[in-house]
Write an enzyme that holds these catalytic residues in place. Structure first.
Site, short mmCIF file in Angstrom:
data_model
loop_
_atom_site.label_atom_id
_atom_site.label_comp_id
_atom_site.label_asym_id
_atom_site.label_seq_id
_atom_site.Cartn_x
_atom_site.Cartn_y
_atom_site.Cartn_z
CE LYS A 84 -3.47 2.54 2.86
NZ LYS A 84 -4.53 2.23 4.11
CD GLU A 125 -6.94 5.12 3.72
OE1 GLU A 125 -6.48 3.95 4.12
OE2 GLU A 125 -8.19 5.40 3.38
CG ASP A 176 -12.80 1.91 1.70
OD1 ASP A 176 -12.42 0.84 1.44
OD2 ASP A 176 -12.35 2.55 2.39
CD GLU A 207 -13.55 -0.48 6.95
OE1 GLU A 207 -12.79 -1.21 6.14
OE2 GLU A 207 -13.22 0.85 7.12
CD1 TRP A 248 -11.80 10.01 4.18
CD2 TRP A 248 -10.30 10.91 5.68
NE1 TRP A 248 -10.45 9.53 4.06
CE2 TRP A 248 -9.61 10.38 5.22
CE3 TRP A 248 -9.78 11.52 6.95
CZ2 TRP A 248 -8.12 9.83 5.31
CZ3 TRP A 248 -8.66 11.45 7.18
CH2 TRP A 248 -7.59 10.46 6.35
C1 BDP Z 1 -10.40 1.33 4.56
C2 BDP Z 1 -10.19 1.14 6.00
C3 BDP Z 1 -8.80 1.31 6.49
C4 BDP Z 1 -7.56 0.51 5.41
C5 BDP Z 1 -8.04 1.03 4.00
C6 BDP Z 1 -7.13 0.13 2.98
O1 BDP Z 1 -10.95 1.86 6.48
O2 BDP Z 1 -8.69 0.69 7.76
O3 BDP Z 1 -6.30 0.62 5.81
O4 BDP Z 1 -9.37 0.74 3.55
O5 BDP Z 1 -7.69 -0.63 2.51
O6 BDP Z 1 -11.62 1.03 4.08
O7 BDP Z 1 -6.05 0.48 2.95
#
Ligand code: BDP
Length: 689
Positions: free
Chosen positions: A261, A265, A338, A366, A531
């Site tokens: 990743k 983020e 997401d 989630e 967000w």
């Molecule tokens: C989001 C989640 C987060 C993850 C992110 C990801 O809230 O905790 O780190 O995706 O996929 O849905 O990297």
């Protein structure tokens, strides 16, 4: 005499109905018959296959079965050929999968003909979002099964047993790879003591045909390597990764590779050094290439810019198509945002024609009620895999764009973010086990129906002992009064959750970062707009929904024709995606002639009613289920019912401030008022801090 018999009956009754243990998943011990097995080869994997067959055989008593390694062009590496007299495969793992297939068919009433069974994807991976400190990001089933802290890396016999059970469960559904740690990866994962523990896991998983992978942090050369940079063009950085990879392969000779990743983020990545995703991924790919390792590079990227978040991954990755090495796979979440309750597929599927792309699904729920709500995810994944992209004409479904049947690719793969933890039942909710099972089954065969998966899982997990061994058929009553209604509940459960959470294409209207309760209002001062829910629902006095047509963000143009045209037209856009793609007036006429506002009210109401029905279905099933599992599921359904009501009231009362229209009078009235709900939410947010 009478009393002894009574006691005996009571003991038998209690072992079959009450002493059930949900840690056995779908692999419950059943009454067996005897089988004779021949196999000229021996290996740890074949030994496991033989044991499984012996311990669970339910076919003809005294049958002779041969396991045989053969050369056969029609078979893929993990594929097998089944017949009444045995299993043939190219590899030991293929034999093991064949064994689990025969056993499943015996236990669920499938027939064994001379068929060839090949997997849809070469790599069928779980992604664990497990942190080295033992917590699990978005985990709702307890602590990590792999890690419990950097100061507690010693391997206990308890660990070894647990990992073995985990490996067996995965192998039984065809999962052949796993990433042991969170995509938000700690650089420490690449330190030697941690790698030694990873090696211990890999050693347990290997005989079950499962390869081990690690998620890595792009800045590792700086953070743990002591270098001044992690620039992928820097010779010292390249050399560091090569050395590290060499060390890993010394410990784990069949190591699978890295999951990354990067520049997402807040995670470091090649862009920190003025390089792009291809530069970063290829540098790692070069280090792994000599060992046949791969890099799974995630496309989950978005910045707080003026650009629609749904467009950003495509914008960033499409220009790089063709620049990645052939051992790089771009891992793309099913939808463009997401893991929302429902999303259209990400436009990257089928669009990147010169790059291998793999889907990432989220098994852990989630955004779907976590371990509280009963949601069977197979229907959602089936909808996704069968989505028509049109990228290479009719029939270019997401499944075919990723499985290697359309594009020339060295690997094909699919990943699921695991829902597994240390909880006794592994997944936090007995029915969440079905999603682990379903992920494996769909990764193995993306054309399998959700109904079949639910049918198999229910038979294996709740099936009675008194199944007829000759015909593998179930008791009529069990079939009619348990299997059919509970299966239907599972098949309706995803739509129900979409209804009471985010119907008609609404998305991301959760409160705060816990992603559990409703929060269409949630927008604290100073918070990044993308967000917060108002960014996604865009409710105002005129209507609701995100305009992604040419007059809005134009995200629709990332899809291929004729799909793009269909989505762009308010009259042809599927109503399940209406508010995903359009800002629609409150009075817009839906296909059933209701106004949008009324339809929204009806959908939320329907969702609540569906959960109330699920409660009835489950209560009626009581006599077929052991007391423990019955009560656990019943308790969760009650909570789900209350949550559904809260979702409905919160969303309708909040949106009503904009629509200024009444909730249709024939529908149930809200039980909460908006102020109450806002206060509840404030408290919940405070508690979670
Ligand atoms: C989001 C989640 C987060 C993850 C992110 C990801 O809230 O905790 O780190 O995706 O996929 O849905 O990297």
């Amino acid at each position: 005499m009478k009393t002894t018999k009574l006691i005996l009956i009571l003991i038998l009754f209690s072992t079959s109905l009450f002493a059930e243990n949900d840690s056995e998943l779908w692999l419950r011990k059943k009454a067996t018959t005897q089988v004779n097995i021949q196999c000229s080869k021996s290996s740890p994997t074949i030994d496991i296959a033989i044991n499984e067959l012996k311990n669970s055989w339910q076919g003809e008593d005294g049958a002779n079965i041969e396991l045989k390694i053969i050369k056969d062009k029609q078979l893929k590496a993990d594929g097998f050929r089944l017949s009444r007299t045995g299993i043939q495969a190219k590899t030991d793992a293929g034999l093991l999968y064949g064994v689990f297939e025969i056993l499943r068919r015996q236990q669920t009433g499938g027939s064994i003909t001379g068929d060839i069974v090949n997997p849809s994807y070469d790599l069928r991976l779980l992604n664990h979002w497990d942190n080295l400190n033992g917590s699990v990001e978005r985990g709702y089933a307890g602590r990590s099964i792999f890690w419990r802290g950097i100061d507690s890396l010693e391997v206990t016999s308890g660990d070894l047993n647990l990992w073995k059970e985990y490996a067996r469960a995965n192998a039984s559904v065809g999962i052949n790879a796993t990433v042991l740690n969170n995509v938000n990866a700690s650089p420490s994962v690449l330190t030697t003591p941690v790698l030694e523990r990873a090696k211990a896991v890999a050693d347990v998983l290997r005989p079950y045909g499962i390869k081990t992978y690690l998620a890595v942090n792009f800045a590792s050369p700086e953070v743990i390597g002591g270098l001044e940079t992690a620039d992928p063009f820097d010779p010292a950085v390249k050399a560091w990764w090569k050395e590290k990879v060499k060390e890993i392969y010394t410990l784990i000779p069949d190591f699978g590779g890295f999951l990354v990743k990067a520049n997402s983020e807040g995670q470091p990545g090649p862009q920190n050094f003025g390089r792009n995703h291809a530069d970063g991924a290829n540098m790692m790919a070069e280090a792994l290439e000599p060992y046949n390792g791969i890099v799974m590079w995630r496309a989950f990227v978005y910045d707080p810019s003026d650009e629609d978040r749904a467009k950003q991954a495509y914008n960033e990755f499409m220009p790089l198509d063709g620049q990645f090495h052939d051992n790089v796979i771009i891992q793309v979440k099913n939808g463009p945002i997401d893991f929302q309750p429902r999303e259209p597929f990400s436009p990257l599927f089928g669009a990147m024609k010169k790059t291998t792309v793999m889907p990432e699904l989220q098994v852990t729920m989630e955004y779907l009620g976590q371990s509280v709500h009963l949601v069977f995810l197979a229907t959602m994944w089936e909808e996704f895999l069968k989505s028509e992209t049109w990228q290479e004409g009719a029939g270019s479904t997401v499944a075919r764009c990723t499985d290697g049947s359309i594009f020339n690719q060295k690997y094909s793969a699919i990943a699921g973010v695991a829902n597994i933890g240390l909880d006794a039942n592994w997944c936090g909710h007995d029915f969440a086990q079905a999603n682990w099972y379903a992920f494996g089954r769909q990764a193995w065969d993306h054309s399998i129906s959700s109904a079949q998966i639910a049918d198999e899982w229910l038979k294996l997990t709740f099936g009675p002992q008194n199944i007829d061994k000759e015909t593998s058929s179930y008791d009529l009553e069990w079939n009619l009064s348990f299997l059919q209604p509970v299966k239907q509940m599972m098949l309706n459960s995803h739509e129900a959750t979409v209804n009471y959470m985010m119907p008609l294409g609404l998305h991301h209207i959760f409160s705060a970062h816990a992603h559990y309760g409703p929060g269409p209002w949630w927008a604290p001062r100073g918070m990044r707009a993308d967000w917060t829910p108002p960014y996604y629902h865009q409710a105002d006095s005129l209507g609701i929904g995100f305009d992604r047509t040419a007059s809005g963000s134009d995200a629709i143009s990332q899809y291929h024709e004729p799909l793009a045209g269909q989505l762009a037209d308010l009259n042809t856009c599927p109503e399940v995606y209406l508010l995903w793609f359009h800002h629609v007036s409150w009075d817009h006429k839906m296909k059933n002639n209701r106004t949008l506002w009324n339809e929204l009210c009806y959908r939320y109401d329907e969702g609540v009613k569906q959960v109330r029905e699920f409660q009835q279905v489950w209560d009626k099933a009581e006599r077929f289920v052991d007391a423990e599992r019955f009560a656990a599921v019943q308790h969760k359904l009650t909570e789900q019912g209350m949550n559904a009501q809260e979702w409905k009231d919160a969303c309708l009362l909040y949106f009503q401030q904009f629509s200024k229209q009444p909730i249709p009078y024939e529908l149930e009235r809200p039980l909460f008022n908006l102020d109450e709900l806002l206060e509840r939410d404030r408290q919940r947010v405070r508690r979670s801090r």
